[in-house]
Design a protein around this motif. Structure first.
Motif, PDB file in Angstrom:
ATOM      1  N   THR A 136       0.861  -1.182   0.000  1.00  0.00           N
ATOM      2  CA  THR A 136       0.000   0.000   0.000  1.00  0.00           C
ATOM      3  C   THR A 136       0.897   1.231   0.000  1.00  0.00           C
ATOM      4  N   VAL A 137       0.703   2.090  -0.974  1.00  0.00           N
ATOM      5  CA  VAL A 137       1.479   3.332  -1.104  1.00  0.00           C
ATOM      6  C   VAL A 137       0.521   4.499  -0.913  1.00  0.00           C
ATOM      7  N   LEU A 138       0.959   5.455  -0.139  1.00  0.00           N
ATOM      8  CA  LEU A 138       0.073   6.568   0.206  1.00  0.00           C
ATOM      9  C   LEU A 138       0.821   7.887   0.066  1.00  0.00           C
ATOM     10  N   SER A 139       0.207   8.806  -0.647  1.00  0.00           N
ATOM     11  CA  SER A 139       0.726  10.170  -0.757  1.00  0.00           C
ATOM     12  C   SER A 139      -0.049  11.050   0.215  1.00  0.00           C
ATOM     13  N   CYS A 140       0.680  11.776   1.051  1.00  0.00           N
ATOM     14  CA  CYS A 140       0.047  12.547   2.129  1.00  0.00           C
ATOM     15  C   CYS A 140       0.647  13.954   2.193  1.00  0.00           C
ATOM     16  N   VAL A 156      -5.059  13.278   0.467  1.00  0.00           N
ATOM     17  CA  VAL A 156      -4.465  11.948   0.637  1.00  0.00           C
ATOM     18  C   VAL A 156      -4.876  11.055  -0.532  1.00  0.00           C
ATOM     19  N   GLN A 157      -3.892  10.386  -1.126  1.00  0.00           N
ATOM     20  CA  GLN A 157      -4.133   9.441  -2.214  1.00  0.00           C
ATOM     21  C   GLN A 157      -3.481   8.113  -1.850  1.00  0.00           C
ATOM     22  N   ALA A 158      -4.226   7.017  -1.996  1.00  0.00           N
ATOM     23  CA  ALA A 158      -3.711   5.694  -1.621  1.00  0.00           C
ATOM     24  C   ALA A 158      -3.835   4.730  -2.794  1.00  0.00           C
ATOM     25  N   PHE A 159      -2.866   3.811  -2.894  1.00  0.00           N
ATOM     26  CA  PHE A 159      -2.827   2.841  -3.983  1.00  0.00           C
ATOM     27  C   PHE A 159      -2.392   1.487  -3.438  1.00  0.00           C
ATOM     28  N   HIS A 160      -2.916   0.415  -4.030  1.00  0.00           N
ATOM     29  CA  HIS A 160      -2.432  -0.935  -3.772  1.00  0.00           C
ATOM     30  C   HIS A 160      -1.754  -1.436  -5.046  1.00  0.00           C
ATOM     31  N   GLY A 161      -0.606  -2.091  -4.904  1.00  0.00           N
ATOM     32  CA  GLY A 161       0.066  -2.593  -6.093  1.00  0.00           C
ATOM     33  C   GLY A 161       1.338  -3.334  -5.777  1.00  0.00           C
ATOM     34  N   THR A 162       2.097  -3.652  -6.816  1.00  0.00           N
ATOM     35  CA  THR A 162       3.362  -4.381  -6.684  1.00  0.00           C
ATOM     36  C   THR A 162       4.485  -3.524  -7.253  1.00  0.00           C
ATOM     37  N   PRO A 163       5.682  -3.620  -6.670  1.00  0.00           N
ATOM     38  CA  PRO A 163       6.812  -2.834  -7.180  1.00  0.00           C
ATOM     39  C   PRO A 163       7.212  -3.272  -8.589  1.00  0.00           C
ATOM     40  N   ALA A 164       7.684  -2.333  -9.375  1.00  0.00           N
ATOM     41  CA  ALA A 164       8.144  -2.626 -10.732  1.00  0.00           C
ATOM     42  C   ALA A 164       9.512  -1.989 -10.925  1.00  0.00           C
ATOM     43  N   THR A 165      10.298  -2.558 -11.813  1.00  0.00           N
ATOM     44  CA  THR A 165      11.616  -2.020 -12.140  1.00  0.00           C
ATOM     45  C   THR A 165      11.473  -0.573 -12.600  1.00  0.00           C
ATOM     46  N   PRO A 166      12.352   0.321 -12.147  1.00  0.00           N
ATOM     47  CA  PRO A 166      13.617   0.078 -11.443  1.00  0.00           C
ATOM     48  C   PRO A 166      13.508   0.095  -9.922  1.00  0.00           C
ATOM     49  N   SER A 167      12.309   0.005  -9.377  1.00  0.00           N
ATOM     50  CA  SER A 167      12.178  -0.021  -7.915  1.00  0.00           C
ATOM     51  C   SER A 167      12.882  -1.245  -7.344  1.00  0.00           C
ATOM     52  N   ARG A 168      13.508  -1.060  -6.201  1.00  0.00           N
ATOM     53  CA  ARG A 168      14.152  -2.170  -5.478  1.00  0.00           C
ATOM     54  C   ARG A 168      13.528  -2.220  -4.085  1.00  0.00           C
ATOM     55  N   PRO A 169      12.570  -3.110  -3.876  1.00  0.00           N
ATOM     56  CA  PRO A 169      11.844  -3.147  -2.605  1.00  0.00           C
ATOM     57  C   PRO A 169      12.745  -3.293  -1.386  1.00  0.00           C
ATOM     58  N   GLU A 170      13.849  -4.008  -1.529  1.00  0.00           N
ATOM     59  CA  GLU A 170      14.726  -4.182  -0.373  1.00  0.00           C
ATOM     60  C   GLU A 170      15.302  -2.846   0.091  1.00  0.00           C
ATOM     61  N   GLN A 171      15.565  -1.936  -0.870  1.00  0.00           N
ATOM     62  CA  GLN A 171      16.048  -0.615  -0.498  1.00  0.00           C
ATOM     63  C   GLN A 171      14.941   0.209   0.171  1.00  0.00           C
ATOM     64  N   LEU A 172      13.718   0.071  -0.325  1.00  0.00           N
ATOM     65  CA  LEU A 172      12.599   0.778   0.280  1.00  0.00           C
ATOM     66  C   LEU A 172      12.389   0.322   1.719  1.00  0.00           C
ATOM     67  N   VAL A 173      12.495  -0.977   1.945  1.00  0.00           N
ATOM     68  CA  VAL A 173      12.315  -1.517   3.299  1.00  0.00           C
ATOM     69  C   VAL A 173      13.371  -0.954   4.238  1.00  0.00           C
ATOM     70  N   GLN A 174      14.616  -0.958   3.793  1.00  0.00           N
ATOM     71  CA  GLN A 174      15.694  -0.465   4.642  1.00  0.00           C
ATOM     72  C   GLN A 174      15.577   1.034   4.895  1.00  0.00           C
ATOM     73  N   LYS A 175      15.002   1.765   3.951  1.00  0.00           N
ATOM     74  CA  LYS A 175      14.844   3.207   4.127  1.00  0.00           C
ATOM     75  C   LYS A 175      13.674   3.539   5.032  1.00  0.00           C
ATOM     76  N   ALA A 176      12.599   2.769   4.930  1.00  0.00           N
ATOM     77  CA  ALA A 176      11.371   3.098   5.658  1.00  0.00           C
ATOM     78  C   ALA A 176      11.357   2.572   7.082  1.00  0.00           C
ATOM     79  N   TRP A 177      12.125   1.517   7.373  1.00  0.00           N
ATOM     80  CA  TRP A 177      12.088   0.921   8.713  1.00  0.00           C
ATOM     81  C   TRP A 177      13.500   0.679   9.232  1.00  0.00           C
ATOM     82  N   ASP A 178      13.662   0.844  10.510  1.00  0.00           N
ATOM     83  CA  ASP A 178      14.919   0.538  11.188  1.00  0.00           C
ATOM     84  C   ASP A 178      14.884  -0.940  11.554  1.00  0.00           C
ATOM     85  N   LEU A 179      15.454  -1.775  10.694  1.00  0.00           N
ATOM     86  CA  LEU A 179      15.346  -3.225  10.879  1.00  0.00           C
ATOM     87  C   LEU A 179      16.036  -3.689  12.152  1.00  0.00           C
TER      88      LEU A 179
END
Length: 306
Positions: A116-120, A178-201
């Motif tokens: 889920t991606v949300l623009s706020c 507020v705009q919200a979307f459901h979807g799957t990542p597509a190239t050139p997105s790298r989900p692993e980088q998004l995870v590391q940026k958005a959360w302190d693992l």
């Protein structure tokens, strides 16, 4: 502070949190029974007894009950000289939002590949509303990947997350941005980088390990099943608020969420029936010919909580 601010803080607010957890058990059970719409108010003395077993002083419990009335979490009832409390509709909504996941068999799992991606882009002029919205998003497991852009694993019901925000003229103006979307990542997105940026693992891992350190090898005394269950629910709720359940593909092989889930479920099963018996005994104690003097003393004590 409003009910939204308590929810959005993401912090343990003991003894207030213990009061909420106790009333959650009383009104909602452990996730398998219908909500008790007509549950009678709970006397002050019951809260004093339960929280006292958790090491919380009488004065702190009374202060917490009074604060929760002012924060619209509890409503006070006077029954003669006895004071009792019940959940407000706002507090019931707060508890409902969290209990499905609390008792889920797989609380850290989501639909594979769905995000889920949300623009706020709420402006500074609406900063009070923005504060409430961002608090809700953090509580619901969203992380920030860019200014005003939030992401969460799975298909999050954003409408439900943002329901019942504080009523003010600016709220609707902010929600229209507020705009919200459901979807799957597509190239050139790298989900692993998004995870590391958005959360302190590392912080999430530390939260799991702290939970496991307290509970994994523990056999709580069944004579204290109710207070132990409240402690367990408090710890588990804070862990769920911190970890939204990130896809395993972007986590280490030894990620501890499965151990945490098994630990909670084992202890929940161990403590539940004994806690129910203790809860019933507190709320409907057996008749005792000598109870009259104690009841009078309790009523005198209860009157101090008003």
């Amino acid at each position: 502070m409003s009910v939204q601010e308590v929810e959005e803080s993401g912090q343990s607010a003991a003894p207030q949190e213990f009061v909420l957890n106790f009333l959650g058990l009383y009104v909602f059970g452990r996730g398998e029974r219908e909500e008790r719409k007509g549950a009678p108010p709970v006397a002050t003395q019951v809260f004093l007894s339960v929280l006292g077993r958790l090491g919380i002083s009488e004065s702190a419990t009374r202060a917490a009950l009074n604060r929760m009335v002012h924060r619209s979490l509890l409503a006070r009832h006077k029954q003669g000289r006895t004071t009792a409390f019940h959940l407000t509709e706002e507090a019931r909504a707060l508890l409902r939002r969290g209990r499905d996941r609390m008792f889920s068999p797989a609380p850290f799992d989501h639909s594979e590949g769905i995000w889920t991606v949300l623009s706020c882009p709420v402006p500074e002029s609406l900063r009070n509303v923005r504060y409430h919205i961002q608090g809700r998003l953090s509580w619901a497991g969203f992380g920030v990947i860019h200014p005003n852009v939030w992401v969460a694993p799975g298909r999050v019901d954003v409408e439900e997350v943002l329901r019942d925000l504080p009523t003010q003229d600016a709220t609707q103006d902010a929600l229209e941005l507020v705009q919200a979307f459901h979807g799957t990542p597509a190239t050139p997105s790298r989900p692993e980088q998004l995870v590391q940026k958005a959360w302190d693992l590392e912080a999430l891992r530390a939260g799991h390990l702290a939970f496991l350190g307290r509970w994994e090898d523990t056999e709580p005394p069944l004579t204290d099943a109710l207070p132990q269950l409240l402690l367990l629910h408090d710890d588990w709720g804070r862990l769920l608020r911190a970890d939204p359940g990130l896809p395993a593909a972007y986590l280490d092989d030894d990620w501890p969420s499965t151990r945490s889930t098994h630990t909670f479920q084992r202890l929940q099963a161990l403590l539940a029936s004994h806690a129910d018996q203790q809860l019933s005994a507190l709320l409907d104690p057996p008749s005792d010919p000598s109870a009259g003097q104690a009841t009078t003393a309790n009523r005198r004590s209860d009157s101090q909580a008003s």
